[in-house]
Design a protein around this motif. Structure first.
Motif, PDB file in Angstrom:
ATOM      1  N   MET A   1       1.226  -1.189   0.236  1.00  0.00           N
ATOM      2  CA  MET A   1       0.126  -0.539  -0.429  1.00  0.00           C
ATOM      3  C   MET A   1       0.424   1.070   0.196  1.00  0.00           C
ATOM      4  SD  MET A   1      -3.087   1.684   2.832  1.00  0.00           S
ATOM      5  CE  MET A   1      -3.853   0.613   2.866  1.00  0.00           C
ATOM      6  N   ASP A   2       0.525   2.337  -0.681  1.00  0.00           N
ATOM      7  CA  ASP A   2       1.307   3.634  -0.884  1.00  0.00           C
ATOM      8  C   ASP A   2       0.308   4.664  -0.215  1.00  0.00           C
ATOM      9  OD1 ASP A   2       3.155   5.641  -1.098  1.00  0.00           O
ATOM     10  OD2 ASP A   2       3.144   5.421  -3.504  1.00  0.00           O
ATOM     11  N   MET A   3       0.492   4.807   1.052  1.00  0.00           N
ATOM     12  CA  MET A   3      -0.253   5.419   1.679  1.00  0.00           C
ATOM     13  C   MET A   3      -0.497   7.357   1.079  1.00  0.00           C
ATOM     14  SD  MET A   3       0.330   4.309   5.478  1.00  0.00           S
ATOM     15  CE  MET A   3      -0.848   5.498   6.194  1.00  0.00           C
ATOM     16  N   ASN A   4       0.748   7.532   0.482  1.00  0.00           N
ATOM     17  CA  ASN A   4       0.549   8.828  -0.195  1.00  0.00           C
ATOM     18  C   ASN A   4       0.808   9.400  -1.786  1.00  0.00           C
ATOM     19  OD1 ASN A   4       0.240  11.407  -0.756  1.00  0.00           O
ATOM     20  ND2 ASN A   4       2.357  12.467   0.867  1.00  0.00           N
ATOM     21  N   ALA A   5      -0.007   8.227  -2.714  1.00  0.00           N
ATOM     22  CA  ALA A   5       0.387   7.811  -3.895  1.00  0.00           C
ATOM     23  C   ALA A   5       1.089   8.693  -4.809  1.00  0.00           C
ATOM     24  CB  ALA A   5      -0.846   6.818  -4.189  1.00  0.00           C
ATOM     25  N   GLY A   6       0.908  10.176  -4.323  1.00  0.00           N
ATOM     26  CA  GLY A   6       1.555  11.060  -5.334  1.00  0.00           C
ATOM     27  C   GLY A   6       1.112  10.257  -7.209  1.00  0.00           C
ATOM     28  N   LEU A   7       1.871  10.433  -8.110  1.00  0.00           N
ATOM     29  CA  LEU A   7       1.750   9.437 -10.002  1.00  0.00           C
ATOM     30  C   LEU A   7       1.163   7.932  -8.976  1.00  0.00           C
ATOM     31  CD1 LEU A   7       3.469  12.813 -11.151  1.00  0.00           C
ATOM     32  CD2 LEU A   7       0.257  12.408 -11.097  1.00  0.00           C
ATOM     33  N   GLY A   8       1.677   7.700  -8.355  1.00  0.00           N
ATOM     34  CA  GLY A   8       1.818   5.975  -8.616  1.00  0.00           C
ATOM     35  C   GLY A   8       2.878   5.750  -9.175  1.00  0.00           C
ATOM     36  N   PRO A  57     -11.344  -7.838   3.143  1.00  0.00           N
ATOM     37  CA  PRO A  57     -11.016  -9.258   3.719  1.00  0.00           C
ATOM     38  C   PRO A  57      -9.210  -9.775   3.163  1.00  0.00           C
ATOM     39  CG  PRO A  57     -10.718  -9.713   1.541  1.00  0.00           C
ATOM     40  CD  PRO A  57     -11.983  -8.100   1.618  1.00  0.00           C
ATOM     41  N   ARG A  58      -8.372  -8.157   3.424  1.00  0.00           N
ATOM     42  CA  ARG A  58      -6.860  -8.004   3.710  1.00  0.00           C
ATOM     43  C   ARG A  58      -6.124  -7.406   4.564  1.00  0.00           C
ATOM     44  NH1 ARG A  58      -8.952  -5.778  -1.162  1.00  0.00           N
ATOM     45  NH2 ARG A  58      -8.755  -8.086  -2.376  1.00  0.00           N
ATOM     46  N   THR A  59      -5.594  -7.740   4.979  1.00  0.00           N
ATOM     47  CA  THR A  59      -3.861  -6.595   5.975  1.00  0.00           C
ATOM     48  C   THR A  59      -3.304  -6.621   4.104  1.00  0.00           C
ATOM     49  OG1 THR A  59      -3.515  -9.061   6.872  1.00  0.00           O
ATOM     50  CG2 THR A  59      -4.740  -7.392   7.365  1.00  0.00           C
ATOM     51  N   TYR A  60      -2.004  -6.174   4.812  1.00  0.00           N
ATOM     52  CA  TYR A  60      -0.787  -5.146   4.141  1.00  0.00           C
ATOM     53  C   TYR A  60       0.452  -6.140   4.487  1.00  0.00           C
ATOM     54  CZ  TYR A  60      -4.585  -3.313   1.748  1.00  0.00           C
ATOM     55  OH  TYR A  60      -5.453  -2.538   0.573  1.00  0.00           O
ATOM     56  N   GLU A  79      -0.133   9.178  16.492  1.00  0.00           N
ATOM     57  CA  GLU A  79      -0.606   7.850  17.198  1.00  0.00           C
ATOM     58  C   GLU A  79      -1.473   7.423  16.750  1.00  0.00           C
ATOM     59  OE1 GLU A  79      -0.154  10.919  18.665  1.00  0.00           O
ATOM     60  OE2 GLU A  79       1.779  10.654  19.575  1.00  0.00           O
ATOM     61  N   ASP A  80      -2.858   7.742  15.985  1.00  0.00           N
ATOM     62  CA  ASP A  80      -3.656   7.443  15.321  1.00  0.00           C
ATOM     63  C   ASP A  80      -4.290   6.845  13.875  1.00  0.00           C
ATOM     64  OD1 ASP A  80      -5.969   8.453  17.632  1.00  0.00           O
ATOM     65  OD2 ASP A  80      -6.246   9.885  16.526  1.00  0.00           O
ATOM     66  N   ILE A  81      -2.504   7.544  12.984  1.00  0.00           N
ATOM     67  CA  ILE A  81      -2.835   7.210  11.849  1.00  0.00           C
ATOM     68  C   ILE A  81      -1.185   5.541  12.268  1.00  0.00           C
ATOM     69  CG2 ILE A  81      -0.880   7.501  10.007  1.00  0.00           C
ATOM     70  CD1 ILE A  81      -2.095  10.656   9.914  1.00  0.00           C
ATOM     71  N   ILE A  88      -3.918  -2.489   9.763  1.00  0.00           N
ATOM     72  CA  ILE A  88      -4.409  -3.494   8.741  1.00  0.00           C
ATOM     73  C   ILE A  88      -2.592  -4.112   8.208  1.00  0.00           C
ATOM     74  CG2 ILE A  88      -5.345  -1.497   8.076  1.00  0.00           C
ATOM     75  CD1 ILE A  88      -3.054   0.527   6.342  1.00  0.00           C
ATOM     76  N   LEU A  89      -1.388  -4.195   8.958  1.00  0.00           N
ATOM     77  CA  LEU A  89      -0.218  -4.547   8.434  1.00  0.00           C
ATOM     78  C   LEU A  89      -0.507  -5.624   9.241  1.00  0.00           C
ATOM     79  CD1 LEU A  89       2.306  -3.678   6.977  1.00  0.00           C
ATOM     80  CD2 LEU A  89       3.342  -2.867   8.967  1.00  0.00           C
ATOM     81  N   ARG A  90      -0.141  -6.782   8.617  1.00  0.00           N
ATOM     82  CA  ARG A  90       0.311  -8.550   9.170  1.00  0.00           C
ATOM     83  C   ARG A  90       1.190  -8.025   9.330  1.00  0.00           C
ATOM     84  NH1 ARG A  90      -0.873 -10.162   3.338  1.00  0.00           N
ATOM     85  NH2 ARG A  90      -2.628 -10.464   3.319  1.00  0.00           N
ATOM     86  N   PRO A  91       1.343  -9.731  10.338  1.00  0.00           N
ATOM     87  CA  PRO A  91       2.616  -9.216  11.294  1.00  0.00           C
ATOM     88  C   PRO A  91       4.229  -9.355  10.947  1.00  0.00           C
ATOM     89  CG  PRO A  91       1.275 -10.297  12.644  1.00  0.00           C
ATOM     90  CD  PRO A  91       0.964  -9.861  11.674  1.00  0.00           C
ATOM     91  N   GLU A  92       5.527  -9.088  11.424  1.00  0.00           N
ATOM     92  CA  GLU A  92       6.672  -9.089  10.720  1.00  0.00           C
ATOM     93  C   GLU A  92       6.047  -8.427   8.596  1.00  0.00           C
ATOM     94  OE1 GLU A  92       7.498 -13.697  11.220  1.00  0.00           O
ATOM     95  OE2 GLU A  92       8.317 -13.145  12.768  1.00  0.00           O
TER      96      GLU A  92
END
Length: 151
Positions: A1-8, A57-60, A79-81, A88-92
């Motif tokens: 996931m790119d949280m601030n994608a800009g132009l991709g 149904p997914r995590t990243y 902290e909230d972010i 949303i992030l998988r362990p490891e």
């Protein structure tokens, strides 16, 4: 996931038939670039990171956050972010933060409390650039079986 994608460009750089990147354009961004992302055949969405992100149904496995905390500095708590990222992030799995050094020092302190391992490195243009890169890995941890409750 790119949280601030800009132009991709992050998604374009790791393009592979086995991988996909969710390009997120923050609603607070100065320019709306989602149309450009779509024109390049990439997937994306608008989102306000002060709110929860629907992941079902997914995590990243990897999150890229370029300038995200500077963008949201006066809009909501870091902290909230970070808690949303943890959810949303998988362990490891890892997060690549790229931001001003003062901002990343604050982020590093918070994620250390979340039991993430971190390493800060210089910008590719050298140590005199005020922007740094923080790499954080979310750890898989469980409570020790010898622990007792204090109820």
């Amino acid at each position: 996931m790119d949280m601030n994608a800009g132009l991709g460009s992050f998604a374009a750089a790791i393009q592979s038939p086995k991988l996909w990147v969710m390009n997120v354009v923050p609603t607070t961004a100065e320019k709306s670039t989602l149309g450009v992302i779509y024109e390049h055949g990439l997937i994306g969405i608008y989102h306000d990171w002060c709110e929860a992100f629907s992941t079902y149904p997914r995590t990243y496995d990897l999150i890229h956050a370029n300038g995200l905390f500077s963008l949201y500095k006066d809009k909501c708590n870091a902290e909230d972010i970070l808690l949303e990222m943890d959810r949303i992030l998988r362990p490891e799995s890892a997060v690549i933060f790229r931001d001003e050094v003062d901002t990343l020092i604050k982020v590093k302190k918070i994620v250390a409390g979340m039991r993430w391992d971190t390493k800060m490195v210089d910008h590719e243009d050298g140590p005199l650039v005020p922007e740094k890169i923080l790499i954080a890995v979310k750890q898989y941890w469980v409570v020790d079986g010898n622990s007792t409750s204090t109820q």
